[in-house]
Design a protein around this motif. Structure first.
Motif: not given
Ligand code: ZN
Length: 278
Positions: A74, A115, A78, A11, A9
């Motif tokens: 994603h 999440t 976020h 980020e 992921d």
């Molecule tokens: Zn994430």
């Protein structure tokens, strides 16, 4: 159909940390470490990329695609799904797609909710994803969880809306340990024999094992700061820094035992198998 699905992921945790800009830039270096590792082991992964990160590092995104890995979404910023209306989510996805395409991404068809925030309340997201042409999502944590969770969804991958597949994150089957077995902090902190046992057991049952790792999961040089989504709890924050040096070694031990696959390839195989059955 059993398969070990590898994902990062992508980020930048500094984006959600107080005064995050004062901490060192780490995403390019950690991504390069993952890319070297995957190349050494000849495996293809899926990178679920935040739109903001793609705009900040377009060359890095192109490098991931050039190495033959899959790019997927994603969230543009976020944002967890319950913080958006369906229309805001649709706009967010369009921004995320545009950011990846502007960086050279093509054929993007996968999504992971920030999440794992796709729950019974935000199940509308599946229809929007199908409508936008996505073929899969890997966004559900199928158990009760302090943050997000959708226990009723069930553990198995299945088609949910307009042919879209949902691949829930893989959890331990133990009643006292309903947490992801091959994801981020759990993979670093729990004993490796337990992860190996859980993963081997799922593969033998013919299931997909959904994994997720982050740039910070391998970052042994990162400064200490309070990570987001922990409610300011110091003991939980300590766990965020444990076992980072071990993560790639643990992954290597899995590479030696099991083949890994990117999500898009697995979903294509699932769709072909289900068409052959009909
Ligand atoms: Zn994430």
């Amino acid at each position: 159909m059993s398969s070990l699905l590898l994902s990062v992921d992508l980020e930048d945790v500094r984006d959600w940390v107080e005064d995050g800009a004062r901490y060192r830039e780490a995403v390019p270096r950690n991504t390069a470490l993952y890319l070297q590792h995957f190349q050494r082991w000849g495996v293809k992964a899926t990178f679920f990329v935040v739109g903001e990160v793609a705009r900040r590092y377009p060359r890095l995104i192109a490098e991931i695609a050039d190495a033959g890995h899959e790019l997927a979404c994603h969230g543009d910023l976020h944002l967890q799904l319950d913080k958006m209306t369906p229309q805001q989510f649709r706009d967010d996805m369009c921004g995320n797609l545009a950011a990846l395409e502007n960086a050279g991404g093509r054929g993007i068809c996968g999504f992971r909710a920030p999440t794992f925030s796709l729950t019974g309340k935000t199940g509308w997201a599946h229809e929007i994803l199908a409508d936008l042409g996505f073929t899969y999502s890997s966004s559900v944590l199928p158990a009760a969880n302090p943050l997000y969770g959708w226990p009723e969804f069930g553990a198995a991958a299945r088609q949910v809306a307009g042919g879209l597949w949902e691949l829930p994150v893989s959890l331990y089957r133990l009643p006292f340990l309903r947490v992801p077995m091959a994801g981020g902090v759990y993979f670093r902190v729990l004993p490796f024999w337990l992860s190996r046992f859980g993963i081997g057991d799922s593969l033998r049952r013919g299931e997909a094992v959904v994994t997720y790792f982050h740039p910070y999961d391998i970052d042994i040089e990162q400064e200490r700061f309070m990570h987001p989504d922990l409610g300011g709890k110091r003991h939980l924050n300590l766990l965020m820094y444990i076992g980072r040096a071990k993560l790639l070694k643990r992954l290597e031990a899995l590479h030696r035992r099991h083949p890994f696959q990117a999500y898009g390839d697995y979903v294509n195989a699932l769709t072909a198998a289900s068409a052959a059955r009909d």
